[in-house]
Scaffold this active site. Structure first.
Site, PDB file in Angstrom:
ATOM      1  N   ARG A 164       0.651  -1.183   0.052  1.00 35.57           N
ATOM      2  CA  ARG A 164       0.055  -0.150  -0.177  1.00 35.57           C
ATOM      3  C   ARG A 164       1.112   1.343  -0.175  1.00 35.57           C
ATOM      4  NH1 ARG A 164      -2.730  -3.877  -0.729  1.00 35.57           N
ATOM      5  NH2 ARG A 164      -4.694  -4.407   0.268  1.00 35.57           N
ATOM      6  N   SER A 238     -11.090  -0.435   3.455  1.00 36.01           N
ATOM      7  CA  SER A 238     -10.258  -0.418   4.758  1.00 36.01           C
ATOM      8  C   SER A 238      -9.731   0.836   5.118  1.00 36.01           C
ATOM      9  CB  SER A 238      -9.184  -1.569   4.237  1.00 36.01           C
ATOM     10  OG  SER A 238      -9.463  -2.780   4.025  1.00 36.01           O
ATOM     11  N   GLU A 334      -5.277   3.937   6.374  1.00 28.61           N
ATOM     12  CA  GLU A 334      -4.854   4.119   4.780  1.00 28.61           C
ATOM     13  C   GLU A 334      -5.210   5.028   3.881  1.00 28.61           C
ATOM     14  OE1 GLU A 334      -5.383   0.263   2.766  1.00 28.61           O
ATOM     15  OE2 GLU A 334      -6.642   1.470   1.376  1.00 28.61           O
TER      16      GLU A 334
HETATM   17  P1  FAD Z   1      -9.006   9.000  -4.893  1.00 25.47           P
HETATM   18  O1  FAD Z   1      -9.683   8.394  -3.649  1.00 25.47           O
HETATM   19  O2  FAD Z   1      -9.597  10.144  -5.397  1.00 25.47           O
HETATM   20  O3  FAD Z   1      -7.370   9.663  -4.336  1.00 25.47           O
HETATM   21  C1  FAD Z   1      -6.744   8.809  -3.462  1.00 25.47           C
HETATM   22  C2  FAD Z   1      -5.202   9.505  -3.605  1.00 25.47           C
HETATM   23  O4  FAD Z   1      -4.690   9.388  -4.697  1.00 25.47           O
HETATM   24  C3  FAD Z   1      -5.352  11.023  -3.147  1.00 25.47           C
HETATM   25  O5  FAD Z   1      -4.246  11.495  -2.459  1.00 25.47           O
HETATM   26  C4  FAD Z   1      -5.180  11.622  -4.817  1.00 25.47           C
HETATM   27  O6  FAD Z   1      -4.802  12.834  -4.506  1.00 25.47           O
HETATM   28  C5  FAD Z   1      -4.350  10.773  -5.230  1.00 25.47           C
HETATM   29  N1  FAD Z   1      -4.736  10.683  -6.888  1.00 25.47           N
HETATM   30  C6  FAD Z   1      -5.627  10.300  -7.394  1.00 25.47           C
HETATM   31  N2  FAD Z   1      -5.588  10.314  -8.721  1.00 25.47           N
HETATM   32  C7  FAD Z   1      -4.293  10.948  -9.049  1.00 25.47           C
HETATM   33  C8  FAD Z   1      -3.779  11.292 -10.086  1.00 25.47           C
HETATM   34  N3  FAD Z   1      -4.102  11.043 -11.270  1.00 25.47           N
HETATM   35  N4  FAD Z   1      -2.446  11.682  -9.935  1.00 25.47           N
HETATM   36  C9  FAD Z   1      -2.012  12.163  -8.651  1.00 25.47           C
HETATM   37  N5  FAD Z   1      -2.399  11.773  -7.564  1.00 25.47           N
HETATM   38  C10 FAD Z   1      -3.888  11.186  -7.669  1.00 25.47           C
HETATM   39  N6  FAD Z   1      -7.611  -0.370  -2.460  1.00 25.47           N
HETATM   40  C11 FAD Z   1      -6.849  -1.659  -2.441  1.00 25.47           C
HETATM   41  O7  FAD Z   1      -5.647  -1.244  -2.743  1.00 25.47           O
HETATM   42  N7  FAD Z   1      -7.251  -2.736  -2.464  1.00 25.47           N
HETATM   43  C12 FAD Z   1      -8.776  -3.066  -2.335  1.00 25.47           C
HETATM   44  O8  FAD Z   1      -8.994  -4.128  -2.508  1.00 25.47           O
HETATM   45  C13 FAD Z   1      -9.391  -1.929  -2.100  1.00 25.47           C
HETATM   46  N8  FAD Z   1     -10.910  -2.127  -1.935  1.00 25.47           N
HETATM   47  C14 FAD Z   1     -11.717  -1.001  -1.824  1.00 25.47           C
HETATM   48  C15 FAD Z   1     -12.998  -1.190  -1.209  1.00 25.47           C
HETATM   49  C16 FAD Z   1     -13.842  -0.054  -1.092  1.00 25.47           C
HETATM   50  C17 FAD Z   1     -15.472  -0.432  -1.035  1.00 25.47           C
HETATM   51  C18 FAD Z   1     -13.432   1.247  -1.306  1.00 25.47           C
HETATM   52  C19 FAD Z   1     -14.113   2.258  -1.111  1.00 25.47           C
HETATM   53  C20 FAD Z   1     -12.058   1.455  -1.604  1.00 25.47           C
HETATM   54  C21 FAD Z   1     -11.152   0.360  -1.686  1.00 25.47           C
HETATM   55  N9  FAD Z   1      -9.648   0.339  -1.941  1.00 25.47           N
HETATM   56  C22 FAD Z   1      -9.079  -0.699  -2.206  1.00 25.47           C
HETATM   57  C23 FAD Z   1      -9.358   1.905  -1.898  1.00 25.47           C
HETATM   58  C24 FAD Z   1      -9.353   2.624  -3.294  1.00 25.47           C
HETATM   59  O9  FAD Z   1     -10.363   1.965  -3.948  1.00 25.47           O
HETATM   60  C25 FAD Z   1      -7.829   2.627  -3.834  1.00 25.47           C
HETATM   61  O10 FAD Z   1      -7.011   3.196  -3.359  1.00 25.47           O
HETATM   62  C26 FAD Z   1      -8.301   3.577  -5.252  1.00 25.47           C
HETATM   63  O11 FAD Z   1      -7.174   3.286  -6.107  1.00 25.47           O
HETATM   64  C27 FAD Z   1      -8.694   4.926  -5.048  1.00 25.47           C
HETATM   65  O12 FAD Z   1      -8.702   5.414  -6.412  1.00 25.47           O
HETATM   66  P2  FAD Z   1      -9.738   6.940  -6.515  1.00 25.47           P
HETATM   67  O13 FAD Z   1      -9.616   7.211  -8.090  1.00 25.47           O
HETATM   68  O14 FAD Z   1     -11.143   6.795  -5.834  1.00 25.47           O
HETATM   69  O15 FAD Z   1      -8.700   7.730  -5.609  1.00 25.47           O
HETATM   70  P1  NAP Z   2      -9.502 -11.431   4.360  1.00 15.12           P
HETATM   71  O1  NAP Z   2      -9.570 -12.329   3.007  1.00 15.12           O
HETATM   72  O2  NAP Z   2     -10.549 -11.469   5.225  1.00 15.12           O
HETATM   73  O3  NAP Z   2      -8.022 -11.407   5.065  1.00 15.12           O
HETATM   74  C1  NAP Z   2      -7.821 -10.378   6.011  1.00 15.12           C
HETATM   75  C2  NAP Z   2      -6.502  -9.807   5.965  1.00 15.12           C
HETATM   76  O4  NAP Z   2      -5.592 -11.085   6.112  1.00 15.12           O
HETATM   77  C3  NAP Z   2      -6.310  -9.348   4.622  1.00 15.12           C
HETATM   78  O5  NAP Z   2      -6.269  -7.897   4.668  1.00 15.12           O
HETATM   79  C4  NAP Z   2      -5.008  -9.947   3.993  1.00 15.12           C
HETATM   80  O6  NAP Z   2      -3.898  -8.997   3.856  1.00 15.12           O
HETATM   81  C5  NAP Z   2      -4.555 -10.919   5.139  1.00 15.12           C
HETATM   82  N1  NAP Z   2      -4.484 -12.213   4.462  1.00 15.12           N
HETATM   83  C6  NAP Z   2      -5.398 -12.927   4.524  1.00 15.12           C
HETATM   84  N2  NAP Z   2      -4.714 -14.280   3.891  1.00 15.12           N
HETATM   85  C7  NAP Z   2      -3.457 -14.089   3.667  1.00 15.12           C
HETATM   86  C8  NAP Z   2      -2.379 -14.666   3.088  1.00 15.12           C
HETATM   87  N3  NAP Z   2      -2.504 -15.935   2.809  1.00 15.12           N
HETATM   88  N4  NAP Z   2      -1.274 -14.072   2.933  1.00 15.12           N
HETATM   89  C9  NAP Z   2      -1.132 -12.668   3.343  1.00 15.12           C
HETATM   90  N5  NAP Z   2      -2.100 -12.124   3.828  1.00 15.12           N
HETATM   91  C10 NAP Z   2      -3.178 -12.558   4.058  1.00 15.12           C
HETATM   92  O7  NAP Z   2      -9.524  -9.940   3.607  1.00 15.12           O
HETATM   93  P2  NAP Z   2     -10.793  -8.886   3.135  1.00 15.12           P
HETATM   94  O8  NAP Z   2     -10.851  -7.590   3.909  1.00 15.12           O
HETATM   95  O9  NAP Z   2     -12.068  -9.803   2.749  1.00 15.12           O
HETATM   96  O10 NAP Z   2     -10.219  -8.468   1.531  1.00 15.12           O
HETATM   97  C11 NAP Z   2      -9.604  -9.434   0.429  1.00 15.12           C
HETATM   98  C12 NAP Z   2      -8.644  -8.845  -0.156  1.00 15.12           C
HETATM   99  O11 NAP Z   2      -9.378  -7.333  -0.728  1.00 15.12           O
HETATM  100  C13 NAP Z   2      -7.605  -8.462   0.623  1.00 15.12           C
HETATM  101  O12 NAP Z   2      -6.302  -8.728  -0.233  1.00 15.12           O
HETATM  102  C14 NAP Z   2      -7.606  -6.578   1.187  1.00 15.12           C
HETATM  103  O13 NAP Z   2      -6.383  -6.269   0.988  1.00 15.12           O
HETATM  104  C15 NAP Z   2      -8.413  -6.214  -0.079  1.00 15.12           C
HETATM  105  N6  NAP Z   2      -9.325  -5.186   0.073  1.00 15.12           N
HETATM  106  C16 NAP Z   2      -8.682  -4.160   0.203  1.00 15.12           C
HETATM  107  C17 NAP Z   2      -9.308  -2.956   0.675  1.00 15.12           C
HETATM  108  C18 NAP Z   2      -8.893  -1.617   0.994  1.00 15.12           C
HETATM  109  O14 NAP Z   2      -9.581  -0.587   0.929  1.00 15.12           O
HETATM  110  N7  NAP Z   2      -7.625  -1.541   0.888  1.00 15.12           N
HETATM  111  C19 NAP Z   2     -10.778  -3.062   0.840  1.00 15.12           C
HETATM  112  C20 NAP Z   2     -11.456  -4.398   0.991  1.00 15.12           C
HETATM  113  C21 NAP Z   2     -10.608  -5.511   0.646  1.00 15.12           C
HETATM  114  P3  NAP Z   2      -3.799  -7.870   2.412  1.00 15.12           P
HETATM  115  O15 NAP Z   2      -4.542  -6.980   2.589  1.00 15.12           O
HETATM  116  O16 NAP Z   2      -2.473  -7.687   2.422  1.00 15.12           O
HETATM  117  O17 NAP Z   2      -4.230  -8.855   1.169  1.00 15.12           O
END
Ligand code: FAD
Ligand code: NAP
Length: 342
Positions: A164, A238, A334
């Site tokens: 991340r 998250s 995050e």
């Molecule tokens: P924004 O929220 O609009 O911006 C995020 C940041 O990036 C801000 O600081 C902004 O200034 C910067 N930014 C955006 N666009 C640009 C650009 N073109 N140039 C420079 N800076 C920029 N993330 C994960 O990694 N894994 C997941 O599984 C995941 N699941 C999610 C599930 C849900 C329900 C939600 C709501 C979010 C989740 N996220 C997840 C977080 C999010 O979706 C990601 O971080 C996504 O990449 C953000 O995109 P955005 O366009 O909405 O960015």
């Molecule tokens: P999950 O499967 O319930 O697992 C909980 C956490 O444990 C996850 O965040 C994952 O880390 C870690 N994990 C599980 N199994 C793992 C393995 N074998 N090795 C290493 N790490 C492990 O998670 P969940 O919340 O339903 O999400 C599923 C996936 O979607 C995850 O990868 C999660 O990161 C991603 N997600 C991200 C966001 C966001 O906003 N960033 C939101 C929803 C879902 P990791 O997160 O490192 O994978």
């Protein structure tokens, strides 16, 4: 340039937090981006690029020009028998793009289905899910510098992708606007289905040798079943990162909390699921002051009509405090926080 002044940002962030920006402009071309940057420079305003606002907390009014990134377009830069190199505009919707790649027979992104947001934001936190991160597929990132609107290109290694994390959260934070990214995908399926929740569901469905399309569909279904749709229940996914601790600290915790899951990392450190820590402290399903912790997912803070970013951050601080008191672990938030009171 058509800047909308004193604009409410509530529709532009998936947490639905209410706050105003000095001005907002929609960027639909690289020329309009250069114009917007010049406009902000003339007025001494900082700029904040936003995609779909799915990873931000707007905690107060922003004395800034908000750029709503809406540039569209995907081109094939190179195509070989095994690989394809795509250049994708920052404003493209991530999930639609992932779906398109599969339709074309370009593989690698299927585990990242249904992540909200834009393509341009994907490198910022090196989006990841279900055992895959975007970092290894990023060949180049194109953008312009905020200070003078100059174009730049950096390669994947210079992005310094981590968990991340990337250079865009450090040396280049607030310095650049990403305009396109170059992604190298495979023309041959190379399915990664060992992430436990994914493997389990594929097995339940009787799929022994999943195709990329199976992985895509299954990830979409799992996500829909356990994550709240921000259009229905405003959230930013998250809210906290999973803490990564030294092996000795994890061993010490395991003695007190034998049920705590832990995931060893390549460098010997141990990743702990923040959701489990928060759930253990009793927060899952919490509701108060029209804010809450989602009942199905303890990592997701939800806005139930409060709409105030400061109040949400206070709830986050309470959650983090109880995790620190119980486990001696500092959770980090995050999403990027903007407009926080000093
Ligand atoms: P924004 O929220 O609009 O911006 C995020 C940041 O990036 C801000 O600081 C902004 O200034 C910067 N930014 C955006 N666009 C640009 C650009 N073109 N140039 C420079 N800076 C920029 N993330 C994960 O990694 N894994 C997941 O599984 C995941 N699941 C999610 C599930 C849900 C329900 C939600 C709501 C979010 C989740 N996220 C997840 C977080 C999010 O979706 C990601 O971080 C996504 O990449 C953000 O995109 P955005 O366009 O909405 O960015
Ligand atoms: P999950 O499967 O319930 O697992 C909980 C956490 O444990 C996850 O965040 C994952 O880390 C870690 N994990 C599980 N199994 C793992 C393995 N074998 N090795 C290493 N790490 C492990 O998670 P969940 O919340 O339903 O999400 C599923 C996936 O979607 C995850 O990868 C999660 O990161 C991603 N997600 C991200 C966001 C966001 O906003 N960033 C939101 C929803 C879902 P990791 O997160 O490192 O994978």
């Amino acid at each position: 340039m058509l800047a909308r002044c004193d604009e409410n940002l509530q529709p532009y962030n998936t947490l639905g937090l209410a706050a105003r920006a000095k001005a907002v402009v929609t960027v639909d071309s690289n020329a309009s981006l250069r114009e917007a940057l010049a406009w902000a420079r003339e007025r001494g305003l900082p700029v904040i690029p936003l995609g779909e606002g799915s990873n931000v907390v707007i905690a107060g009014n922003l004395d800034a020009l908000v750029l709503r990134m809406a540039t569209q377009g995907t081109v094939i830069v190179e195509e070989g028998a095994d690989r394809v190199l795509l250049r994708v505009s920052a404003g493209e919707n991530w999930h639609r793009f992932v779906s398109w790649t599969l339709d074309q027979g370009f593989y690698g992104l299927e585990n990242l289905a249904l992540i909200p947001g834009t393509v341009g934001a994907a490198p910022i936190q090196n989006i990841g899910a279900y055992g895959v991160e975007i970092g290894p597929m990023v060949r180049r990132v194109h953008g312009v510098t905020v200070v003078d609107g100059r174009e730049f290109v950096i390669d994947g290694a210079a992005c310094a992708f981590g968990y991340r994390d990337s250079v865009f959260k450090h040396a280049l934070q607030d310095q650049v606007v990403i305009t396109e990214i170059d992604l190298e995908l495979s023309r041959r399926p190379a399915v990664r289905a060992d992430y436990p929740a994914l493997a389990r569901t594929l097995k339940e469905r009787g799929i022994d040798e999943p195709t990329p399309a199976d992985v895509f569909r299954t990830v979409v279904d799992i996500r829909r079943s356990k994550l709240p749709d921000p259009a229905v229940v405003p959230n930013a996914g998250s809210f906290f990162k999973n803490p990564v601790v030294a092996a000795e600290k994890a061993r010490e915790l395991a003695r007190c909390f034998p049920d705590m899951p832990s995931y060893p990392q390549d460098d010997g450190s141990i990743k702990l699921p923040a959701a489990w820590l928060i759930d253990y402290c009793g927060w899952k399903g919490y509701r108060g002051d029209r804010l809450g912790v989602h009942p199905e997912h303890a990592l997701v803070l939800v806005n139930l009509g409060n709409d105030n970013g400061d109040a949400l951050l206070s709830l986050a601080a309470e959650v983090a405090r109880s995790v620190a008191d119980t486990f001696d672990i500092a959770l980090s938030i995050e999403p990027r926080i903007y407009g926080e009171a000093a």
